[in-house]
Write an enzyme that holds these catalytic residues in place. Structure first.
Site, mmCIF file in Angstrom:
data_model
loop_
_atom_site.group_PDB
_atom_site.id
_atom_site.type_symbol
_atom_site.label_atom_id
_atom_site.label_comp_id
_atom_site.label_asym_id
_atom_site.label_seq_id
_atom_site.Cartn_x
_atom_site.Cartn_y
_atom_site.Cartn_z
ATOM 1 N N TYR A 47 -3.280 10.755 1.956
ATOM 2 C CA TYR A 47 -3.682 10.919 0.168
ATOM 3 C C TYR A 47 -3.823 12.587 -0.114
ATOM 4 C CZ TYR A 47 -5.754 6.705 1.538
ATOM 5 O OH TYR A 47 -5.383 5.159 0.775
ATOM 6 N N HIS B 236 -4.333 -7.934 0.246
ATOM 7 C CA HIS B 236 -3.994 -5.811 0.420
ATOM 8 C C HIS B 236 -3.171 -6.051 1.858
ATOM 9 C CE1 HIS B 236 -3.075 -2.442 -0.718
ATOM 10 N NE2 HIS B 236 -3.836 -1.908 -0.044
ATOM 11 N N ASP C 140 0.671 -1.083 -0.721
ATOM 12 C CA ASP C 140 0.045 0.215 0.271
ATOM 13 C C ASP C 140 0.673 1.085 -0.428
ATOM 14 O OD1 ASP C 140 -2.981 0.514 0.300
ATOM 15 O OD2 ASP C 140 -2.050 1.914 1.469
#
Length: 396
Positions: free
Chosen positions: A307, A360, A178
């Site tokens: 982000y 993930h 990630d």
């Protein structure tokens, strides 16, 4: 400011009492009009998990699991960085900085630390031993929350390079999934090749346009592209919100433990190899351990800001990574690259692994497979490169 300070996780009674009160006072929405997760996390399961959290979960579990290991903080560019440093009993073990992503935390690695640092006691060879440095990303966990803009993936990579220098490592590797994969990839571009052994990733991005230049996609690659398109269209709303208005989102999640739980656990269901049964991959305790990190550290807004800092400049950037690289493609991850596609970006790819199970959050969901993949990947980083590749001296 280069001082390295000992650290222990502490969760106060006041924090626990407040959490239980908030869970008891949750104002719930109505039940969703579908019988699956297509609208998000179902009300019944959120209530089930929240009830377990309030009544049965050991609120000191996270502290107990992490305080088994040495932990420290150090200040880099004005931000306190929290990290575990786990030494190996094997002399000459390879130093490796291992980085989590969102909505993960250092808790993702609690099942793999001991096998990686002490392989002889866990079915491996002494030559596989690593010495681990496991930091909390800025704005996550017990790391500080940046008060200025600019904390992109590249800046975090520079901070990790500084951290490894501070710890005195002359040769080391990086590992991540990630955001941790993006940080490790940036390390592969920015670190001194004389110091960086290479990188191992369990998640990776590459430019789809570069795949098209290779000719018609194979059936496998067509599936990967379809999965990537689905992830972008049907599952990417969280990233748009966190990449544009993280502060607005943070108010609700920081105030509501049930909201924070649902925001995180939904991603564990969507991105894991669990089919319709999330608890076939993670126990309630394991899910709540990770949520507990975000809740006790009030990290909803600060973690989402990564982000905002990085989405346009880093996730959308596919700069070539020249460092020796290894990539393990877990089958249920939300992004998957074929080997030739991966090679368009990772130009010295020395290992491409395809474990049978996991998604993930591979270290948390499939720890045995993750350990084997990390061992195989790191071995490949110190093997002889292909004749046309640059030569990196072996670690000693």
């Amino acid at each position: 400011m280069s001082e390295i300070r000992p650290f222990r996780v502490e969760i106060s009674d006041a924090v626990i009492d407040d959490l239980r009160e908030r869970l008891a006072r949750t104002r719930w929405p109505e039940t969703e009009p579908v019988d699956d997760w297509s609208m998000g996390m179902p009300l019944a399961y959120v209530q089930e998990l929240a009830g377990y959290w309030a009544e049965s979960y050991d609120m000191q579990r996270v502290a107990g699991l992490l305080n088994r290991y040495e932990q420290f903080t150090t200040t880099i560019d004005g931000v306190d960085i929290h990290f575990l440093r786990v030494r190996s009993p094997v002399e000459g073990a390879m130093p490796c900085i291992m980085t989590h992503g969102w909505p993960g935390s250092v808790m993702e690695f609690v099942k793999v630390i001991d096998p990686l640092v002490d392989p002889v006691s866990h079915g491996g060879q002494a030559s596989d031993a690593v010495e681990l440095v496991i930091p909390s990303l800025p704005g996550h966990g017990w790391s500080g929350k940046p008060t200025v803009t600019g904390w992109t993936v590249e800046k975090i990579a520079q901070a990790w390079i500084e951290l490894m220098d501070r710890l005195g490592y002359e040769r080391w590797a990086a590992q991540g999934g990630d955001w941790g994969a993006l940080v490790s990839s940036a390390i592969g571009r920015l670190a001194d090749p004389a110091k960086l052994i290479g990188i191992h990733l369990n998640w990776a991005l590459a430019d789809p346009a570069e795949l098209m230049k290779l000719g018609s996609p194979t059936e496998e690659e067509q599936r990967h592209l379809a999965s990537l398109e689905h992830s972008s269209q049907a599952e990417g709303g969280y990233a748009i919100e966190q990449g544009t208005k993280p502060q607005t989102l943070g108010y609700g999640l920081t105030d509501s433990p049930a909201g924070q739980l649902a925001w995180i656990v939904e991603k564990f269901k969507t991105w894991s190899d669990c089919g319709d049964d999330l608890e076939s991959s993670f126990t309630k305790d394991e899910l709540l351990d990770n949520v507990m990190v975000y809740w006790t550290c009030a990290a909803a807004a600060s973690s989402a800001r990564l982000y905002w800092h990085s989405l346009a400049s880093s996730v959308g950037s596919f700069d070539e990574v020249p460092a020796p690289s290894a990539y393990s493609r877990f089958p249920a991850d939300n992004v998957a690259l074929s080997e030739r596609w991966a090679r368009t970006r990772y130009t010295d790819l020395r290992y491409y692994g395809t474990p049978k199970r996991g998604g993930h959050f591979a270290a948390y969901e499939a720890p045995a497979a993750f350990v084997e993949e990390v061992r195989a990947g790191l071995r490949a980083l110190v093997s002889a490169p292909a004749p046309e590749a640059p030569v990196y001296p072996p670690f000693s």
